[in-house]
Structure formats: structure tokens, C-alpha cells
Design an enzyme around this catalytic site. Sequence first.
Site, PDB file in Angstrom:
ATOM      1  N   ARG A 187      -4.247  10.354   3.506  1.00 44.72           N
ATOM      2  CA  ARG A 187      -3.008  10.968   3.994  1.00 44.72           C
ATOM      3  C   ARG A 187      -2.018  11.132   2.853  1.00 44.72           C
ATOM      4  NH1 ARG A 187      -0.016  13.696   7.422  1.00 44.72           N
ATOM      5  NH2 ARG A 187       2.140  13.011   7.536  1.00 44.72           N
ATOM      6  N   ARG A 218      -0.437  14.835  12.308  1.00 44.24           N
ATOM      7  CA  ARG A 218       0.249  14.301  11.128  1.00 44.24           C
ATOM      8  C   ARG A 218       0.846  15.496  10.373  1.00 44.24           C
ATOM      9  NH1 ARG A 218      -1.551   8.985   9.867  1.00 44.24           N
ATOM     10  NH2 ARG A 218       0.197   8.894   8.418  1.00 44.24           N
ATOM     11  N   PRO A 219       1.913  16.122  10.904  1.00 44.90           N
ATOM     12  CA  PRO A 219       2.456  17.342  10.283  1.00 44.90           C
ATOM     13  C   PRO A 219       3.085  17.059   8.922  1.00 44.90           C
ATOM     14  CG  PRO A 219       3.943  16.531  11.952  1.00 44.90           C
ATOM     15  CD  PRO A 219       2.719  15.654  12.013  1.00 44.90           C
ATOM     16  N   ILE A 220       3.211  18.085   8.110  1.00 46.83           N
ATOM     17  CA  ILE A 220       3.968  17.945   6.851  1.00 46.83           C
ATOM     18  C   ILE A 220       5.022  19.052   6.752  1.00 46.83           C
ATOM     19  CG2 ILE A 220       2.085  16.776   5.594  1.00 46.83           C
ATOM     20  CD1 ILE A 220       1.616  19.424   4.103  1.00 46.83           C
ATOM     21  N   ASP A 221       5.451  19.551   7.911  1.00 49.41           N
ATOM     22  CA  ASP A 221       6.437  20.644   7.903  1.00 49.41           C
ATOM     23  C   ASP A 221       7.748  20.248   7.212  1.00 49.41           C
ATOM     24  OD1 ASP A 221       6.506  18.924  10.269  1.00 49.41           O
ATOM     25  OD2 ASP A 221       8.274  20.098  10.830  1.00 49.41           O
ATOM     26  N   ILE A 233       7.680   6.441  17.062  1.00 53.54           N
ATOM     27  CA  ILE A 233       7.400   7.192  15.830  1.00 53.54           C
ATOM     28  C   ILE A 233       6.229   8.147  16.002  1.00 53.54           C
ATOM     29  CG2 ILE A 233       6.854   6.988  13.360  1.00 53.54           C
ATOM     30  CD1 ILE A 233       9.574   5.735  14.088  1.00 53.54           C
ATOM     31  N   CYS A 236      -5.153   8.537   9.163  1.00 55.13           N
ATOM     32  CA  CYS A 236      -5.483   7.970  10.467  1.00 55.13           C
ATOM     33  C   CYS A 236      -5.428   9.035  11.568  1.00 55.13           C
ATOM     34  CB  CYS A 236      -4.480   6.866  10.786  1.00 55.13           C
ATOM     35  SG  CYS A 236      -4.676   5.525   9.645  1.00 55.13           S
ATOM     36  N   LYS A 257       0.848  -1.214   0.000  1.00 55.86           N
ATOM     37  CA  LYS A 257       0.000   0.000   0.000  1.00 55.86           C
ATOM     38  C   LYS A 257       0.872   1.248   0.000  1.00 55.86           C
ATOM     39  CE  LYS A 257      -1.788   1.944   3.946  1.00 55.86           C
ATOM     40  NZ  LYS A 257      -1.527   3.372   4.042  1.00 55.86           N
ATOM     41  N   ASN A 258       1.890   1.291   0.861  1.00 56.84           N
ATOM     42  CA  ASN A 258       2.661   2.524   1.033  1.00 56.84           C
ATOM     43  C   ASN A 258       3.646   2.771  -0.095  1.00 56.84           C
ATOM     44  OD1 ASN A 258       1.136   3.039   3.231  1.00 56.84           O
ATOM     45  ND2 ASN A 258       2.660   2.388   4.728  1.00 56.84           N
ATOM     46  N   ASP A 280       3.936   0.316  12.084  1.00 57.95           N
ATOM     47  CA  ASP A 280       2.665  -0.151  11.505  1.00 57.95           C
ATOM     48  C   ASP A 280       2.334  -1.582  11.891  1.00 57.95           C
ATOM     49  OD1 ASP A 280       3.012   1.698   8.390  1.00 57.95           O
ATOM     50  OD2 ASP A 280       2.458   2.288  10.419  1.00 57.95           O
ATOM     51  N   ARG A 318      -8.919  -0.002   3.816  1.00 52.48           N
ATOM     52  CA  ARG A 318      -7.985   0.958   3.214  1.00 52.48           C
ATOM     53  C   ARG A 318      -6.641   0.298   2.917  1.00 52.48           C
ATOM     54  NH1 ARG A 318      -6.706   5.985   6.395  1.00 52.48           N
ATOM     55  NH2 ARG A 318      -5.271   6.112   4.654  1.00 52.48           N
TER      56      ARG A 318
HETATM   57  C1  EPZ Z   1       4.211   6.709   6.533  1.00 54.13           C
HETATM   58  O1  EPZ Z   1       3.529   7.811   7.095  1.00 54.13           O
HETATM   59  C2  EPZ Z   1       3.189   5.611   6.421  1.00 54.13           C
HETATM   60  N1  EPZ Z   1       2.113   6.052   5.547  1.00 54.13           N
HETATM   61  C3  EPZ Z   1       2.635   5.269   7.803  1.00 54.13           C
HETATM   62  O2  EPZ Z   1       1.834   4.124   7.632  1.00 54.13           O
HETATM   63  C4  EPZ Z   1       3.775   4.892   8.742  1.00 54.13           C
HETATM   64  O3  EPZ Z   1       3.277   4.744  10.038  1.00 54.13           O
HETATM   65  C5  EPZ Z   1       4.857   5.964   8.729  1.00 54.13           C
HETATM   66  O4  EPZ Z   1       5.282   6.251   7.380  1.00 54.13           O
HETATM   67  C6  EPZ Z   1       6.095   5.523   9.508  1.00 54.13           C
HETATM   68  O5  EPZ Z   1       6.630   4.367   8.912  1.00 54.13           O
HETATM   69  C7  EPZ Z   1       2.328   6.045   4.221  1.00 54.13           C
HETATM   70  O6  EPZ Z   1       3.397   5.671   3.746  1.00 54.13           O
HETATM   71  C8  EPZ Z   1       1.183   6.512   3.372  1.00 54.13           C
HETATM   72  P1  EPZ Z   1       6.559   9.792   8.639  1.00 54.13           P
HETATM   73  P2  EPZ Z   1       4.250   9.261   7.094  1.00 54.13           P
HETATM   74  O7  EPZ Z   1       6.650  11.044   7.861  1.00 54.13           O
HETATM   75  O8  EPZ Z   1       5.103   9.385   5.892  1.00 54.13           O
HETATM   76  C9  EPZ Z   1       6.950  13.131  11.970  1.00 54.13           C
HETATM   77  C10 EPZ Z   1      -0.084   2.842   7.583  1.00 54.13           C
HETATM   78  O9  EPZ Z   1      -0.589   2.257   8.537  1.00 54.13           O
HETATM   79  N2  EPZ Z   1       6.857  14.072  10.847  1.00 54.13           N
HETATM   80  O10 EPZ Z   1       7.625   8.746   8.450  1.00 54.13           O
HETATM   81  O11 EPZ Z   1       3.200  10.278   7.325  1.00 54.13           O
HETATM   82  C11 EPZ Z   1       5.625  12.397  12.202  1.00 54.13           C
HETATM   83  O12 EPZ Z   1       4.787  13.158  13.048  1.00 54.13           O
HETATM   84  C12 EPZ Z   1       0.401   4.244   7.770  1.00 54.13           C
HETATM   85  O13 EPZ Z   1       0.120   2.342   6.458  1.00 54.13           O
HETATM   86  C13 EPZ Z   1       7.058  15.419  11.106  1.00 54.13           C
HETATM   87  O14 EPZ Z   1       7.292  15.825  12.239  1.00 54.13           O
HETATM   88  O15 EPZ Z   1       5.145   9.117   8.391  1.00 54.13           O
HETATM   89  C14 EPZ Z   1       6.078  11.108  12.841  1.00 54.13           C
HETATM   90  O16 EPZ Z   1       6.263  11.323  14.228  1.00 54.13           O
HETATM   91  C15 EPZ Z   1      -0.015   4.792   9.098  1.00 54.13           C
HETATM   92  N3  EPZ Z   1       6.978  16.296  10.077  1.00 54.13           N
HETATM   93  C16 EPZ Z   1       7.444  10.840  12.204  1.00 54.13           C
HETATM   94  O17 EPZ Z   1       7.858  12.081  11.617  1.00 54.13           O
HETATM   95  C17 EPZ Z   1       6.724  15.892   8.787  1.00 54.13           C
HETATM   96  O18 EPZ Z   1       6.698  16.743   7.880  1.00 54.13           O
HETATM   97  C18 EPZ Z   1       7.427   9.791  11.107  1.00 54.13           C
HETATM   98  O19 EPZ Z   1       6.433  10.166  10.199  1.00 54.13           O
HETATM   99  C19 EPZ Z   1       6.513  14.520   8.555  1.00 54.13           C
HETATM  100  C20 EPZ Z   1       6.593  13.623   9.597  1.00 54.13           C
END
Ligand code: EPZ
Length: 419
Positions: free
Chosen positions: A93, A122-125, A328, A117, A22-23, A306, A398
Site C-alpha cells: 500500500r 483504499r482510494p488515493i484521491d 476510519i 490490506c 512500520k508506518n 489499527d 508484514r
Molecule cells: C495509514 O493508511 C496506515 N497505513 C493504516 O495502517 C492506517 O489504518 C491508516 O493510516 C489510518 O491510521 C500506513 O501508514 C502505510 P488514511 P492510509 O489515508 O494512509 C480515506 C496498518 O495496519 N481516504 O489515513 O491509507 C480512507 O479511505 C495499516 O498498518 C480517502 O478517502 O489511511 C480512509 O477511510 C492498515 N482518500 C480514511 O481516509 C484518500 O486519498 C483514512 O485513510 C486517502 C484516504
Amino acid sequence: MDKLLVRGQNKLSGTVMISGAKNAAVAVIPAAIMAEDICVIDNLPYIEDVKCLNITLNKMGVICSYKDKHTLKIDSSNLKNVSVTFDEVRRMRASYYLLGALLARFKRAEVAMPGGCNFGTRPIDLHLKGFRALGAKVEIDGEIVRVYADKLVGANIYMDTVSVGATINIMLAATMAEGTTEIENAAKEPHIVDVANFLNMMGAKIKGAGTDVIRITGVENLHGAEYTIIPDQIEAGTYMIAAAITHGKVIVKNIIPKHMDSLSAKLIEIGVNINEGDDYIEVDSTNSKLKSTSIKTMAYPGFPTDLQPQIAALLSICEGTSMITENIWDKRYQYTDELKRFGAKINVEGRIAIIEGISELSGADVEATDLRAGAAMILAALAARGETTISAVKYIDRGYEEVEHKFSQLGADIKRVSV
Ligand code: EPZ
């Protein structure tokens, strides 16, 4: 609203075929629109998130259609629209990958902020920091994120936090920037390597994906490609844990065993037998006495967050006291209230969950609070004495293709009812 009805305590046995990741899918499909050409992506999981992306791309003016339920043909030759603000986008997301893809090709994009979720912010900064580093301007107007640039110029970007989404999104944007980009402290998940491989098939010049330094040499254009995505590490892990929790013997097939190393090691610690083949892992828990252990979720190759809810379900019937540290996400324990309805003994303090193993779970009426929590509910139900009802199955759909069929084929007593 669908529900799942499960009667527990059947030992699972047989072989389950794992679907595409999926991811990886939710990143590769947006990447395909970067070429003014046709891409064919196969081994896609037939899940809601991919169906939602198919609708989104068509609404954008991409001609996207299913060749079969696991293959999408994506023709972006006539794509002009860079504004993506309709409902489908808010539901998912991973919609934020459209920002990176459109910014790369058109040097501008506007996308409605992603949904996804509900476990913590879920920041995107970090995504936006990367776009700015490449020369883009970023505006946030309510739920809409706008990014635009006269041109994108390669840069050296150090990721404050290891982020899967930000690593992929910056890789997308940098692919067509002028000059070289270096992403340091990059995430190393298998799906990141998959996206890089696909982009390189389209003519990109990306090196180092899967390590913590990714180097991208920008190119003017990309061309179409045919690509097969990797198997889903998290779906595979979910079925491995299902075999363990039901004292069954299951072959989890069509996987890359190396991707499962952190889970396999933990299942062996717990007392489960693991036999690896080229493209499968046999999980044999028929005579296992399940013992407690401790789990720390980490970025790949550490134990995947996950699989945290799913392993918690297993640990609730492992003798002794187990501990989970969720490193995480800051709020990924909502599901524990639902797990307690099965009789599980779990105490959560911040990022730490302490689980006292009990001998047997009892069936309950529970709700899927998110995608992987829903999977954990199924696992607990499969092990529990009596009947369980799981509602909000839409979350599970999903990320898990034909979930009740795959479990039924392994001998589970599970059926879907529409309410
Ligand atoms: C991906 O989410 C996956 N989703 C998530 O899987 C998974 O839990 C996560 O990676 C960690 O492996 C998809 O790939 C669609 P991150 P993502 O950016 O990319 C912080 C599932 O069940 N962060 O690696 O959103 C964030 O808050 C889903 O399939 C920032 O601070 O995760 C977290 O604490 C759920 N700023 C950490 O980084 C940002 O701009 C890791 O998040 C982005 C993230």
C-alpha cells in the site's frame, strides 16, 4: 505458507522490546530518495514491508543495503529512474509515497497502484488532489498513476478527510515546491511527525507536523541524513493487549508512552493496571476482572483503527456488552467471522460491532485476513483454552518483527510451522 500453532492460557510475563514503527519506516525510506546523497535510517523494523521497499529501491537504481537488520544505507546519488511499476510495488500500500518523493525531486513519476490490506476501498484521491494543487498533472492509466509538472508551486490545501497517507505524500511533494504550502486538517499521527523530522534533518523547512496545520517552505535541494525512527505505537499496543487478555504482567519497553494514551485509558477502564515509565509501560492484568467498554476509532490522538481488531479480541472476554464504532475504514470487520470460531459473540451492523463478553474462548483453526486481523487472531489464541492454528501468517509478517519469538519470550506457547 507458514502457520502459527498456539496453545493458549499461559499468562504472559516479562519484558518485550518494541521495534521501529512500520508506518514511519514505509514513509521515511521513500523520503530518503529525495536527496542526491546518502541516508542511513536505523531502528527499522525487520519486517516484510521494509524488505520489499529495499528490493524496490534497488530495482529503481538506488543503492540500498542493510548495514544490519535494523539499519538501511540508502544511496540515491545516481537515481534517474522515475518509473516504478514492478511487482514489489503492487504488493504494498505504502508504495504511493514513491509518487510524492519522485515528484518532489524529478517533477515526474509513474508508480503502479498500491496493494495492501483488503478492508474496503483504499482510494488515493486526496493524494492526487494535493499533487494537482501543487501544479502537477495526474494521469491514471489502468494500474499506473503518472504525475508530472514543469514546476511545483506551494499552495494552501484543505484535506476533505483526515488522511495519514495523503498528508505525508503532499508533505513530500511540497518539500521541494517553490514557495509555501499549508496543509490544513492534516493528520497528526506520530509517524507524520517522524517523517517531518527526518525531512527537516535533510534540509527541509517543515513546521507544525503533529498539529492539524502543517506549513512547508519549499527548498531547492535536500542532503543526506542519519535518522532513527520512532517505536511502533501499534506493535506496542498489540503487546499491551496481549498482557491484558492473558491476565499477565508485561513490561512493553522502548516505546513513547504518550503515543499509547488512548489505549492505556481504555485498558484502565476495562480494569487493567497500567504503570508508565519514561520508555515503557507495565501492563498488569494478573488480578483484573475484565469489564466491557465502548471504543470509537478516530484519527490520532483518538483510539487507533489499527488496534481495533486487537481490542475486539480482548472485549470478547470482558464481562458485559461492549461496542466498537469503526470511523476510519468502511470494511474493517472481516476478522470477526474468524473471531467467532473461538466462540466470541460479535454482531456487526455497518460500522458498529456489538460484543457480548464470554468467560472463555476455545482454540480454533483460523486465518489472518489482514495484518492487524492476524494480530487479533494471535491474541484470541493466547487467551483460548486448547490449541489454535493461524494460517496466512505472511500478513502478520508484514508488520510484526519476529512475532513468535517475541511472544515466546513472554511465555506464550507459540511456534511457526512451514506448510
Ligand atoms: C495509514 O493508511 C496506515 N497505513 C493504516 O495502517 C492506517 O489504518 C491508516 O493510516 C489510518 O491510521 C500506513 O501508514 C502505510 P488514511 P492510509 O489515508 O494512509 C480515506 C496498518 O495496519 N481516504 O489515513 O491509507 C480512507 O479511505 C495499516 O498498518 C480517502 O478517502 O489511511 C480512509 O477511510 C492498515 N482518500 C480514511 O481516509 C484518500 O486519498 C483514512 O485513510 C486517502 C484516504
